[in-house]
Design a protein around this motif. Structure first.
Motif, PDB file in Angstrom:
ATOM      1  N   ASP A 173       0.832  -1.198   0.000  1.00 22.27           N
ATOM      2  CA  ASP A 173       0.000   0.000   0.000  1.00 22.27           C
ATOM      3  C   ASP A 173       0.872   1.255   0.000  1.00 22.27           C
ATOM      4  O   ASP A 173       2.027   1.238   0.428  1.00 22.27           O
ATOM      5  N   GLY A 174       0.259   2.359  -0.465  1.00 24.07           N
ATOM      6  CA  GLY A 174       0.931   3.652  -0.433  1.00 24.07           C
ATOM      7  C   GLY A 174       0.775   4.321   0.917  1.00 24.07           C
ATOM      8  O   GLY A 174       0.260   3.753   1.879  1.00 24.07           O
ATOM      9  N   THR A 175       1.193   5.571   0.985  1.00 21.00           N
ATOM     10  CA  THR A 175       1.177   6.310   2.248  1.00 21.00           C
ATOM     11  C   THR A 175       0.136   7.407   2.263  1.00 21.00           C
ATOM     12  O   THR A 175       0.112   8.223   3.180  1.00 21.00           O
ATOM     13  N   VAL A 183      -3.550  -1.923  -2.000  1.00 23.91           N
ATOM     14  CA  VAL A 183      -3.454  -2.990  -2.990  1.00 23.91           C
ATOM     15  C   VAL A 183      -4.760  -3.772  -2.988  1.00 23.91           C
ATOM     16  O   VAL A 183      -5.198  -4.259  -1.942  1.00 23.91           O
ATOM     17  N   LEU A 184      -5.384  -3.890  -4.142  1.00 27.02           N
ATOM     18  CA  LEU A 184      -6.640  -4.612  -4.284  1.00 27.02           C
ATOM     19  C   LEU A 184      -6.388  -5.964  -4.943  1.00 27.02           C
ATOM     20  O   LEU A 184      -5.310  -6.212  -5.514  1.00 27.02           O
ATOM     21  N   ALA A 219     -11.689 -10.453   0.545  1.00 28.68           N
ATOM     22  CA  ALA A 219     -12.650 -10.879   1.556  1.00 28.68           C
ATOM     23  C   ALA A 219     -12.557  -9.939   2.740  1.00 28.68           C
ATOM     24  O   ALA A 219     -11.621 -10.028   3.547  1.00 28.68           O
ATOM     25  N   GLY A 220     -13.509  -9.018   2.844  1.00 33.89           N
ATOM     26  CA  GLY A 220     -13.452  -8.026   3.914  1.00 33.89           C
ATOM     27  C   GLY A 220     -12.310  -7.059   3.682  1.00 33.89           C
ATOM     28  O   GLY A 220     -12.223  -6.389   2.668  1.00 33.89           O
ATOM     29  N   GLN A 221     -11.386  -6.990   4.638  1.00 35.46           N
ATOM     30  CA  GLN A 221     -10.235  -6.105   4.544  1.00 35.46           C
ATOM     31  C   GLN A 221      -8.968  -6.830   4.124  1.00 35.46           C
ATOM     32  O   GLN A 221      -7.892  -6.238   4.128  1.00 35.46           O
ATOM     33  N   ALA A 222      -9.086  -8.110   3.762  1.00 33.90           N
ATOM     34  CA  ALA A 222      -7.909  -8.903   3.408  1.00 33.90           C
ATOM     35  C   ALA A 222      -8.062  -9.453   1.999  1.00 33.90           C
ATOM     36  O   ALA A 222      -9.162  -9.514   1.442  1.00 33.90           O
ATOM     37  N   ILE A 223      -6.929  -9.848   1.432  1.00 29.88           N
ATOM     38  CA  ILE A 223      -6.895 -10.502   0.126  1.00 29.88           C
ATOM     39  C   ILE A 223      -6.587 -11.974   0.372  1.00 29.88           C
ATOM     40  O   ILE A 223      -5.657 -12.312   1.104  1.00 29.88           O
ATOM     41  N   THR A 224      -7.381 -12.845  -0.220  1.00 34.81           N
ATOM     42  CA  THR A 224      -7.201 -14.278  -0.024  1.00 34.81           C
ATOM     43  C   THR A 224      -6.649 -14.903  -1.298  1.00 34.81           C
ATOM     44  O   THR A 224      -7.053 -14.550  -2.404  1.00 34.81           O
ATOM     45  N   THR A 231      -1.633 -10.576   4.119  1.00 37.20           N
ATOM     46  CA  THR A 231      -1.452  -9.174   4.466  1.00 37.20           C
ATOM     47  C   THR A 231      -0.198  -8.648   3.787  1.00 37.20           C
ATOM     48  O   THR A 231       0.730  -9.401   3.498  1.00 37.20           O
ATOM     49  N   GLY A 232      -0.193  -7.337   3.544  1.00 38.17           N
ATOM     50  CA  GLY A 232       0.952  -6.738   2.899  1.00 38.17           C
ATOM     51  C   GLY A 232       2.162  -6.647   3.814  1.00 38.17           C
ATOM     52  O   GLY A 232       2.040  -6.735   5.041  1.00 38.17           O
ATOM     53  N   PRO A 233       3.336  -6.463   3.249  1.00 44.63           N
ATOM     54  CA  PRO A 233       3.601  -6.385   1.805  1.00 44.63           C
ATOM     55  C   PRO A 233       3.441  -7.739   1.122  1.00 44.63           C
ATOM     56  O   PRO A 233       3.636  -8.788   1.746  1.00 44.63           O
ATOM     57  N   TYR A 234       3.077  -7.692  -0.161  1.00 45.10           N
ATOM     58  CA  TYR A 234       2.838  -8.901  -0.934  1.00 45.10           C
ATOM     59  C   TYR A 234       4.079  -9.200  -1.786  1.00 45.10           C
ATOM     60  O   TYR A 234       4.487  -8.380  -2.606  1.00 45.10           O
ATOM     61  N   GLU A 235       4.656 -10.387  -1.567  1.00 50.03           N
ATOM     62  CA  GLU A 235       5.847 -10.807  -2.303  1.00 50.03           C
ATOM     63  C   GLU A 235       5.447 -11.814  -3.372  1.00 50.03           C
ATOM     64  O   GLU A 235       4.942 -12.900  -3.054  1.00 50.03           O
ATOM     65  N   VAL A 236       5.655 -11.452  -4.611  1.00 51.79           N
ATOM     66  CA  VAL A 236       5.295 -12.294  -5.746  1.00 51.79           C
ATOM     67  C   VAL A 236       6.580 -12.861  -6.332  1.00 51.79           C
ATOM     68  O   VAL A 236       7.430 -12.106  -6.823  1.00 51.79           O
TER      69      VAL A 236
END
Length: 293
Positions: A173-175, A183-184, A219-224, A231-236
């Motif tokens: 996410d940004g600041t 991040v969606l 899902a709600g406030q999280a990404i599944t 939860t972020g940060p997301y490492e791909v």
């Protein structure tokens, strides 16, 4: 000597008569008689009726003040009673709410324990299946070819762990204002699709391996991912040729998409190459094989 104007002309008046006439005028305009009204106005500036009404005003104001104080006291008492009743209800319902919360926490922990046990069982069955399959294949050329084919299918489908070079991408996410630069799920979907198009052989997000059955959802406030909340940060992590994979990613829709999010929304988008990435297998996922004669 004085003169007086009459209807027939001017008549001379003697001195005695003139003095008498002057004394009469002074008598008619005596100071005492003309100052009575002023004296009364000065001594009684307010009409008696108005004075009586003004005398009753303090009593009326006092009664109004007493009524206001009484109404205010009644309101305070009512508010105090309402707060007392609310506090009593809260105190009485607190044990029941705490009990329900404890039961819910216990159910969640029990479900997590059952899930972990089922995952361990799935891993054990997958290992046993791999052992039996390996023992069932011989050492001839056809069996060796089939074994290699199965290994390749396991790597592609996610049933087997893979290791190799590739790209490591970290997004977050940004600041800025909350909600405008988060991040969606669609952002991760665009990034993953871009990596597939660029030639990635295997991809995982925060350790969750992506397969044909994987879903990236919000899902709600999280990404599944694979029904696991991240939860972020997301490492791909994406396995593939680092030189061509990064260049081809810029040619897909994912490159401009994430560059725009980084420049305009202040979101994190870091891309780096890695000589060795390790992507674990998906628990319980197996590749079935068959042989035709």
């Amino acid at each position: 000597m004085l003169y007086s104007r009459t209807g027939g002309g001017i008549v001379k008046v003697t001195g005695v008569d003139a003095h008498a006439s002057a004394d009469g005028r002074r008598a008619r305009h005596a100071p005492d008689a003309s100052m009575d009204l002023l004296k009364q106005i000065i001594e009684q500036p307010v009409d008696p009726d108005y004075a009586a009404v003004a005398a009753r005003q303090p009593d009326r104001r006092k009664r109004d003040t007493n009524r206001s104080r009484l109404a205010f006291a009644v309101i305070i008492v009512v508010i105090g009673v309402l707060f007392t009743v609310a506090a009593l209800q809260t105190t009485r319902s607190r044990p029941a709410a705490a009990k329900e919360r404890d039961q819910l926490v216990a159910r969640i922990k029990s479900a997590q324990t059952s899930r972990d046990a089922m995952r361990q069982q799935a891993d054990s069955l997958a290992a046993e299946n791999a052992r039996l399959r390996s023992n069932g294949l011989g050492d001839d050329a056809e069996d060796q070819q089939l074994r290699q084919q199965l290994a390749g299918l396991e790597s592609v489908t996610g049933a087997g762990a893979v290791t190799g070079p590739g790209l490591k991408i970290v997004v977050d996410d940004g600041t800025g204002a909350a909600g405008d630069n988060q991040v969606l799920d669609v952002d991760l979907q665009v990034l993953v699709n871009g990596l597939w198009q660029a030639g990635a052989e295997a991809i995982q997000i925060n350790g969750q391996r992506l397969t044909a059955l994987s879903a990236i959802r919000e899902a709600g406030q999280a990404i599944t991912v694979n029904y696991r909340s991240l939860t972020g940060p997301y490492e791909v992590d994406a396995i593939g040729d680092p030189d061509t994979l990064q260049a081809r990613l810029l040619e897909t829709s994912a490159g401009p998409w994430w560059n725009s999010l980084k420049d305009e929304q202040g979101m994190r988008y870091d891309v780096s190459t890695s000589s060795e990435l390790h992507l674990a297998a998906v628990p319980g996922l197996t590749v079935r094989s068959g042989r035709t004669r």
